[in-house]
Write an enzyme that holds these catalytic residues in place. Sequence first.
Site, PDB file in Angstrom:
ATOM      1  N   GLY C 149       0.830  -1.198   0.000  1.00 12.91           N
ATOM      2  CA  GLY C 149       0.000   0.000   0.000  1.00 12.91           C
ATOM      3  C   GLY C 149       0.865   1.248   0.000  1.00 12.91           C
ATOM      4  CB  CYS C 150       0.233   4.630  -1.307  1.00 19.44           C
ATOM      5  SG  CYS C 150      -1.453   4.875  -0.710  1.00 19.44           S
ATOM      6  CE1 TYR C 151      -1.708   8.412   3.672  1.00 22.83           C
ATOM      7  CE2 TYR C 151      -3.524   6.916   3.274  1.00 22.83           C
ATOM      8  CZ  TYR C 151      -3.040   8.204   3.389  1.00 22.83           C
ATOM      9  OH  TYR C 151      -3.885   9.275   3.219  1.00 22.83           O
ATOM     10  CB  THR C 153       5.370   2.351   0.411  1.00 24.44           C
ATOM     11  OG1 THR C 153       4.855   1.159  -0.189  1.00 24.44           O
ATOM     12  CG2 THR C 153       6.736   2.686  -0.193  1.00 24.44           C
ATOM     13  CB  SER C 154       5.182   6.831   3.130  1.00 23.61           C
ATOM     14  OG  SER C 154       4.080   6.756   4.022  1.00 23.61           O
TER      15      SER C 154
END
Lengths: 336, 336, 336, 336
Positions: C149-151, C153-154
């Site tokens: 997921g994008c969140y 990853t960060s």
Amino acid sequence: MVRAAIYGASGYTGLELLRLLARHPGVEVTALVTRQDDLPRLTDVHPSLAGRFDLPLENLSTQEVAERADVAFTALPHGASAATVSPLLEAGLKVIDLSADYRLKDPAVYAKWYALEHVDPARLDSAVYGLPELYRDRIREASLVANPGCYPTSAILALAPLLKANLIDPQGVVIDSKSGVSGAGRSPKPNFHFPECNESFSAYSVGVHRHMPEIDQVLSDASGKTLEVVFTPHLVPMDRGILSTCYATPASGATAERLQAALAEFYAHEPFVHVGDRLPGTKDVAMTNNCSIAVRMVRGRAIVVSVIDNLIKGASGAAVQNFNLMHGFAETTALI
Amino acid sequence: MVRAAIYGASGYTGLELLRLLARHPGVEVTALVTRQDDLPRLTDVHPSLAGRFDLPLENLSTQEVAERADVAFTALPHGASAATVSPLLEAGLKVIDLSADYRLKDPAVYAKWYALEHVDPARLDSAVYGLPELYRDRIREASLVANPGCYPTSAILALAPLLKANLIDPQGVVIDSKSGVSGAGRSPKPNFHFPECNESFSAYSVGVHRHMPEIDQVLSDASGKTLEVVFTPHLVPMDRGILSTCYATPASGATAERLQAALAEFYAHEPFVHVGDRLPGTKDVAMTNNCSIAVRMVRGRAIVVSVIDNLIKGASGAAVQNFNLMHGFAETTALI
Amino acid sequence: MVRAAIYGASGYTGLELLRLLARHPGVEVTALVTRQDDLPRLTDVHPSLAGRFDLPLENLSTQEVAERADVAFTALPHGASAATVSPLLEAGLKVIDLSADYRLKDPAVYAKWYALEHVDPARLDSAVYGLPELYRDRIREASLVANPGCYPTSAILALAPLLKANLIDPQGVVIDSKSGVSGAGRSPKPNFHFPECNESFSAYSVGVHRHMPEIDQVLSDASGKTLEVVFTPHLVPMDRGILSTCYATPASGATAERLQAALAEFYAHEPFVHVGDRLPGTKDVAMTNNCSIAVRMVRGRAIVVSVIDNLIKGASGAAVQNFNLMHGFAETTALI
Amino acid sequence: MVRAAIYGASGYTGLELLRLLARHPGVEVTALVTRQDDLPRLTDVHPSLAGRFDLPLENLSTQEVAERADVAFTALPHGASAATVSPLLEAGLKVIDLSADYRLKDPAVYAKWYALEHVDPARLDSAVYGLPELYRDRIREASLVANPGCYPTSAILALAPLLKANLIDPQGVVIDSKSGVSGAGRSPKPNFHFPECNESFSAYSVGVHRHMPEIDQVLSDASGKTLEVVFTPHLVPMDRGILSTCYATPASGATAERLQAALAEFYAHEPFVHVGDRLPGTKDVAMTNNCSIAVRMVRGRAIVVSVIDNLIKGASGAAVQNFNLMHGFAETTALI
């Protein structure tokens, strides 16, 4: 591998150029030239290039550049550019100049609009206007290409084929253009302070913008008749993109369909120009080297709408396209 | 009719103050004071005031201001403000200071965070922190009100009632705040150049922002215990608005419902603070003097989210609210 | 030439995937699969692909896809994805799944957070979580990669190395994340109607976002201890980018310098993750596969700030990076 | 105290109307009328009205409204509006209709452009077009005012005085207009999904927009000659504001100065229209009832640029201005 030097890498067109060249299999960027005394690291200037380029910005002489590079991209302010380009050409490099210095053929017109005597007027004649869709063959042979202005690119691609086909009247053309803010460059100014220009749309430089004589010249060439356009630039609260809404009087009997067909035919084999039914938005071409064009006829007036990304097709993408032509690469290399 | 002078009318808080005062039936703005030599017309500085104010910007002495005005709003840089406020008070005016100069009680803390010796330390004690929801009675009696910072307003309104009710631990509070760009003022800088900050979200001044000791001081006062917060500001690509996401350890047994109820009760009679279930966005309070607050409990951590318009409840609206209290007007006058 | 099929090409991750694959010298996209009955032209769905792809969207069976492709990228809603992935794997394709369906190892956790019984729970164990910086070797061998997921990853890139090095306490971690609107997908909804979310910053899904258990799982794996994070997503009025501000209690004696050094060492040979002193903004990594990380220590709390482009490093760029690993290409191919 | 009912309070013009009326000392809003079955709380629909209005949305009959209100503002879709307005007038209320239903005088033109038979054609003649700068005296006497469209307001204010003074040719007028997204209303649609229209500028409805015949009609009336304009609307990625760039052929000998003087004289006593040298931006008039106009002459073409806030001078502010005229209040009440 063609070795390239870049002047003016710290601006927006410089960044875009580096992004594109990072993907080019036939180019090695060997010098980033600046006249500044402090020499920041490139990734301090352009953090988004982290991991792509590790080159220093350097204050190099023409001679040093000539030893390292076969071609130079010059993205400098007008005036400064011609002073830099001239010795580079003499040292044997090819040059793609992204400034306005070699676009206008007549030094008197340059002097009038740029309030500056041209320092290298003898080369104005041989410099080739770098719009491949009009001047591809000459670009292939050129040692000096004058990369077109962003607004002119959008307007000329919309209108030149119609003038060539005598489908619109060369007189009375109105070009109402709208640009994102990156077109104004990277120097902070009150007008471009975020809370001033965000959420605001404005007209500026109406009738006095320096791209007006450039459009005149190239469209006159396309038309075969001297013409003068009315050009009205506007500022859009967005980063990038230009949309030009062009108004012209159609030739007798010319319909929207016929105009659209003429444009489609003219660009049939072009990789980057697309003519369609749908009215385009700038996001349709954002981050691409494309130009998208649509035509309408309203109450007897022909309306041609074109969109480009001002930093790519309107600047650095066109520069790479010209580079490809000048060096025998496939024209779309690094641009897809 | 109360006669008001404004110092620093050319900035964003100045503009917002003028917009609000234009609607106030009990105020006449009688002087716009500047130290600049060139004196532009107000509508050149703020075109949106066309038709509302026709006052000149003037370089006036304290004496001249004292003859024309009963109260002064000072929206000047820190340091410059204290130097201006002090003689105004001595000349008998009431002052609402929108700078940071009179917010901190301890001149040593001021000196540390603002890198400046305070020029008027004797008044720090008597200056009243202008947050009506906490200090209404003292504001009514004050001759000098220190208008709160924008970030502190959002954080303090979210947390002070919970600290007062011993529902959260005063230690370990984290305030993660996000602000629109108008909070950075009107001077063009590279960070706020449109193509730099548009379409970008960033953290800045983490751990070193001057609003951190201001929050410490007021929340310590609310808590009755000395506390230190972790404050992390961020820049949002929009004109106006602050959202603060505040994290705290709840007292034993404290639920989200209980926290929300405590906030709702504390603000039950406040005209501008609203506590609700829905997580707010800054647009819910844009162009208003409102603060909207919601509470969540996640895995044992209390989360309080608050939103304000940084230029209104976070600056000029609060100033007018304080003005209303100081001069006996209904508190919501000109703010609805 | 590896032949690739794409499911879900009409969304934003689909577009980004196509943009990247258009530049990949070792991939041929051979099928764009949809379950929709109307089959629009790809350039009607994504005008910016004009001149890059001329493929039709087709409603193809698994068998038809298996005949044309060696690998499938599935960018479908959760639930739909697992139902598609399972037969593709059985037909012999490798799959990079951009949905959430194969990220969580425990089907009960999946069922709880996605309100859905998993249709293919037997594969959860063997699916590899596609974060190359943590699981590179396993990705190389995988036939099914669950793209992160994008969140997550960060947040994971910011915190995993510090947990592995025991430099922060696994308990009590707070992740305050901010995302551009493209993360919400392409379906129009009131919250994402331009005049609603433009010029507004809001918190949403606090404590109930589905990326929270995903972060828990991967950080627990990194830490070696079961941990639960507090995760707070926010919506930023911009197209793309995620910034996560992560708060943790440092281990005894751990300084900001030591944390930064640990991160820098962990990512020393990574092509896409950069650790620096400067607090990053999302534009520093926009349109790149990069992640940029900085550390601060404020009043005894460690703060780690990371930025990614949610559609690239947070989705399609990571998918291409995984593809490169699975197929033996240089990891940065098509990503520079 | 005039009692006002509002139909269509849940849209953007409804919100703006409520904001303005909240400040009006002579109005009490007594009914918010909806045809929806679910009746949300007003502050759920418009959170920014918290603390200003506590009225319920109600599904009321004409009779019920007539008992509570003296005047109705109708902000409904075309067609629905006429069906509502007609019985309200018969029940004795005055009506300010913000829809397009009573703007066009000729029911055949209405039928053609709105693809709808008018349900109340008999009133088209007596309805007064609510542009105070042209029809103030008739508005004062009117019981039904057709509030102008947003685009027409910007174009008519720019051109009508020049046509009246015979300073431009009525034929061949081109109006190139640009509007913020709030003009498209509050219903989510793909075109207005944030990641689609943010950072994009586009042309739409060229030659087929319904405001074109409205402009024709009012400018023909001003000119005394039947004219048809070319009208080209564009969408700007911002919330609010319209800028119209109008092109016309000047009368023989007419200079920019003379045109500007004619406009300045025409609007000399108008509180909301300002003519100046500086090219305006939409932010100059944002959140105000102002219109700002500038003139340029370029290569024999007159260019008139005007800006308004589409939701205020282009809709709800004009409605309040008309209300003030109809009820004997000072024209600027609630509009400063």
